[in-house]
Write a protein that holds these residues in place. Structure first.
Motif, PDB file in Angstrom:
ATOM      1  N   ASP A 135       0.795  -1.224   0.000  1.00  0.00           N
ATOM      2  CA  ASP A 135       0.000   0.000   0.000  1.00  0.00           C
ATOM      3  C   ASP A 135       0.833   1.283   0.000  1.00  0.00           C
ATOM      4  O   ASP A 135       0.320   2.354  -0.266  1.00  0.00           O
ATOM      5  CB  ASP A 135      -0.937   0.033   1.214  1.00  0.00           C
ATOM      6  N   SER A 136       2.125   1.187   0.323  1.00  0.00           N
ATOM      7  CA  SER A 136       2.932   2.412   0.403  1.00  0.00           C
ATOM      8  C   SER A 136       3.754   2.681  -0.849  1.00  0.00           C
ATOM      9  O   SER A 136       4.435   3.686  -0.929  1.00  0.00           O
ATOM     10  CB  SER A 136       3.858   2.342   1.625  1.00  0.00           C
ATOM     11  N   GLN A 137       3.686   1.811  -1.840  1.00  0.00           N
ATOM     12  CA  GLN A 137       4.461   2.020  -3.060  1.00  0.00           C
ATOM     13  C   GLN A 137       3.657   2.844  -4.046  1.00  0.00           C
ATOM     14  O   GLN A 137       2.534   2.507  -4.386  1.00  0.00           O
ATOM     15  CB  GLN A 137       4.868   0.677  -3.670  1.00  0.00           C
ATOM     16  N   LYS A 138       4.260   3.929  -4.494  1.00  0.00           N
ATOM     17  CA  LYS A 138       3.554   4.836  -5.393  1.00  0.00           C
ATOM     18  C   LYS A 138       3.543   4.329  -6.824  1.00  0.00           C
ATOM     19  O   LYS A 138       2.665   4.659  -7.594  1.00  0.00           O
ATOM     20  CB  LYS A 138       4.189   6.212  -5.325  1.00  0.00           C
ATOM     21  N   TYR A 139       4.534   3.552  -7.204  1.00  0.00           N
ATOM     22  CA  TYR A 139       4.578   2.996  -8.556  1.00  0.00           C
ATOM     23  C   TYR A 139       5.395   1.714  -8.549  1.00  0.00           C
ATOM     24  O   TYR A 139       6.240   1.512  -7.676  1.00  0.00           O
ATOM     25  CB  TYR A 139       5.151   4.003  -9.559  1.00  0.00           C
ATOM     26  N   PRO A 140       5.129   0.822  -9.527  1.00  0.00           N
ATOM     27  CA  PRO A 140       5.870  -0.449  -9.587  1.00  0.00           C
ATOM     28  C   PRO A 140       7.372  -0.195  -9.771  1.00  0.00           C
ATOM     29  O   PRO A 140       7.770   0.740 -10.448  1.00  0.00           O
ATOM     30  CB  PRO A 140       5.280  -1.144 -10.812  1.00  0.00           C
ATOM     31  N   GLY A 141       8.173  -1.004  -9.150  1.00  0.00           N
ATOM     32  CA  GLY A 141       9.622  -0.894  -9.304  1.00  0.00           C
ATOM     33  C   GLY A 141      10.282   0.097  -8.369  1.00  0.00           C
ATOM     34  O   GLY A 141      11.490   0.297  -8.420  1.00  0.00           O
ATOM     35  N   GLN A 142       9.519   0.717  -7.490  1.00  0.00           N
ATOM     36  CA  GLN A 142      10.080   1.726  -6.588  1.00  0.00           C
ATOM     37  C   GLN A 142      11.142   1.126  -5.665  1.00  0.00           C
ATOM     38  O   GLN A 142      12.182   1.733  -5.438  1.00  0.00           O
ATOM     39  CB  GLN A 142       8.948   2.349  -5.772  1.00  0.00           C
ATOM     40  N   CYS A 143      10.913  -0.057  -5.163  1.00  0.00           N
ATOM     41  CA  CYS A 143      11.882  -0.713  -4.284  1.00  0.00           C
ATOM     42  C   CYS A 143      13.176  -1.008  -5.034  1.00  0.00           C
ATOM     43  O   CYS A 143      14.270  -0.805  -4.515  1.00  0.00           O
ATOM     44  CB  CYS A 143      11.272  -1.992  -3.716  1.00  0.00           C
ATOM     45  N   SER A 144      13.060  -1.459  -6.262  1.00  0.00           N
ATOM     46  CA  SER A 144      14.232  -1.760  -7.076  1.00  0.00           C
ATOM     47  C   SER A 144      15.071  -0.508  -7.333  1.00  0.00           C
ATOM     48  O   SER A 144      16.302  -0.545  -7.261  1.00  0.00           O
ATOM     49  CB  SER A 144      13.783  -2.383  -8.398  1.00  0.00           C
ATOM     50  N   LEU A 145      14.418   0.608  -7.624  1.00  0.00           N
ATOM     51  CA  LEU A 145      15.145   1.861  -7.855  1.00  0.00           C
ATOM     52  C   LEU A 145      15.886   2.318  -6.602  1.00  0.00           C
ATOM     53  O   LEU A 145      17.037   2.750  -6.673  1.00  0.00           O
ATOM     54  CB  LEU A 145      14.189   2.956  -8.335  1.00  0.00           C
ATOM     55  N   LEU A 146      15.227   2.221  -5.459  1.00  0.00           N
ATOM     56  CA  LEU A 146      15.871   2.603  -4.206  1.00  0.00           C
ATOM     57  C   LEU A 146      17.081   1.710  -3.935  1.00  0.00           C
ATOM     58  O   LEU A 146      18.139   2.186  -3.529  1.00  0.00           O
ATOM     59  CB  LEU A 146      14.890   2.514  -3.043  1.00  0.00           C
ATOM     60  N   THR A 147      16.934   0.427  -4.177  1.00  0.00           N
ATOM     61  CA  THR A 147      18.044  -0.506  -3.982  1.00  0.00           C
ATOM     62  C   THR A 147      19.229  -0.115  -4.859  1.00  0.00           C
ATOM     63  O   THR A 147      20.376  -0.113  -4.400  1.00  0.00           O
ATOM     64  CB  THR A 147      17.587  -1.943  -4.300  1.00  0.00           C
ATOM     65  N   GLN A 148      18.983   0.246  -6.096  1.00  0.00           N
ATOM     66  CA  GLN A 148      20.054   0.669  -6.997  1.00  0.00           C
ATOM     67  C   GLN A 148      20.760   1.915  -6.479  1.00  0.00           C
ATOM     68  O   GLN A 148      21.995   2.008  -6.524  1.00  0.00           O
ATOM     69  CB  GLN A 148      19.495   0.936  -8.397  1.00  0.00           C
ATOM     70  N   VAL A 149      19.996   2.880  -5.979  1.00  0.00           N
ATOM     71  CA  VAL A 149      20.589   4.111  -5.432  1.00  0.00           C
ATOM     72  C   VAL A 149      21.484   3.782  -4.237  1.00  0.00           C
ATOM     73  O   VAL A 149      22.615   4.255  -4.137  1.00  0.00           O
ATOM     74  CB  VAL A 149      19.493   5.121  -5.024  1.00  0.00           C
ATOM     75  N   LEU A 150      20.986   2.958  -3.325  1.00  0.00           N
ATOM     76  CA  LEU A 150      21.775   2.605  -2.142  1.00  0.00           C
ATOM     77  C   LEU A 150      23.046   1.856  -2.529  1.00  0.00           C
ATOM     78  O   LEU A 150      24.105   2.065  -1.924  1.00  0.00           O
ATOM     79  CB  LEU A 150      20.930   1.781  -1.170  1.00  0.00           C
ATOM     80  N   CYS A 151      22.965   0.988  -3.527  1.00  0.00           N
ATOM     81  CA  CYS A 151      24.152   0.260  -3.981  1.00  0.00           C
ATOM     82  C   CYS A 151      25.182   1.213  -4.596  1.00  0.00           C
ATOM     83  O   CYS A 151      26.384   1.063  -4.367  1.00  0.00           O
ATOM     84  CB  CYS A 151      23.769  -0.824  -4.987  1.00  0.00           C
ATOM     85  N   LYS A 152      24.738   2.190  -5.346  1.00  0.00           N
ATOM     86  CA  LYS A 152      25.661   3.166  -5.951  1.00  0.00           C
ATOM     87  C   LYS A 152      26.380   3.998  -4.901  1.00  0.00           C
ATOM     88  O   LYS A 152      27.535   4.365  -5.078  1.00  0.00           O
ATOM     89  CB  LYS A 152      24.913   4.102  -6.903  1.00  0.00           C
ATOM     90  N   LEU A 153      25.679   4.302  -3.802  1.00  0.00           N
ATOM     91  CA  LEU A 153      26.292   5.126  -2.755  1.00  0.00           C
ATOM     92  C   LEU A 153      27.298   4.341  -1.923  1.00  0.00           C
ATOM     93  O   LEU A 153      28.112   4.923  -1.227  1.00  0.00           O
ATOM     94  CB  LEU A 153      25.214   5.730  -1.857  1.00  0.00           C
ATOM     95  N   GLY A 154      27.236   3.023  -1.970  1.00  0.00           N
ATOM     96  CA  GLY A 154      28.261   2.209  -1.328  1.00  0.00           C
ATOM     97  C   GLY A 154      27.930   1.739   0.065  1.00  0.00           C
ATOM     98  O   GLY A 154      26.833   1.926   0.583  1.00  0.00           O
ATOM     99  N   ALA A 155      28.935   1.141   0.675  1.00  0.00           N
ATOM    100  CA  ALA A 155      28.780   0.419   1.939  1.00  0.00           C
ATOM    101  C   ALA A 155      28.419   1.323   3.109  1.00  0.00           C
ATOM    102  O   ALA A 155      28.811   2.485   3.176  1.00  0.00           O
ATOM    103  CB  ALA A 155      30.066  -0.329   2.251  1.00  0.00           C
ATOM    104  N   ASN A 156      27.686   0.735   4.014  1.00  0.00           N
ATOM    105  CA  ASN A 156      27.351   1.339   5.304  1.00  0.00           C
ATOM    106  C   ASN A 156      27.686   0.310   6.378  1.00  0.00           C
ATOM    107  O   ASN A 156      26.839  -0.094   7.157  1.00  0.00           O
ATOM    108  CB  ASN A 156      25.859   1.686   5.351  1.00  0.00           C
TER     109      ASN A 156
END
Length: 126
Positions: A10-31
């Motif tokens: 219910d909180s996803q505004k559009y399909p694939g939103q989780c995948s896009l966020l995952t890609q952004v976090l991976c690009k920013l690197g390790a935590n």
């Protein structure tokens, strides 16, 4: 700090939103100083596992927490998830002092590497 990503239908505004966020976090690197908790419901299990596989190497510890079935609808479901999370974190991460957690909605967009370190230290400076 614990980064909590709620992956709720219910909180996803559009399909694939989780995948896009995952890609952004991976690009920013390790935590590697921080923990990750992926909070999901049964209907988002596949997306959650994809995120887990991609993000696990970036964090000190990664956990998947499945919230029990509850009320439908964006506000009700999000409130149920938050209450469940607080209770679950207390038993999962029994550390002293308690770690802060950041409720990371899927529409967040971190812009810089080490953003979690910066966020964690912000209260120290104020």
């Amino acid at each position: 700090m614990i980064l909590v990503i709620p992956i709720l239908k219910d909180s996803q505004k559009y399909p694939g939103q989780c995948s896009l966020l995952t890609q952004v976090l991976c690009k920013l690197g390790a935590n590697s100083l921080h923990r990750l908790a992926l909070l999901h419901e049964e209907s988002t299990a596949s997306e959650t596992m994809d995120a887990y596989d991609a993000l696990k190497p970036l964090f000190k510890e990664t956990n998947i927490l499945e919230i029990p079935p509850g009320k439908a609808g964006f506000i009700n479901r999000t409130n149920d998830a938050f209450r469940f999370l607080v209770t679950r974190l207390q038993s999962l991460y029994q550390t002293e002092p308690r770690e802060a957690f950041y409720w990371f909605e899927l529409d967040n967009a971190p812009l810089t590497p080490r953003w979690m370190d910066i966020l964690q230290c912000s209260p120290c400076r104020s």
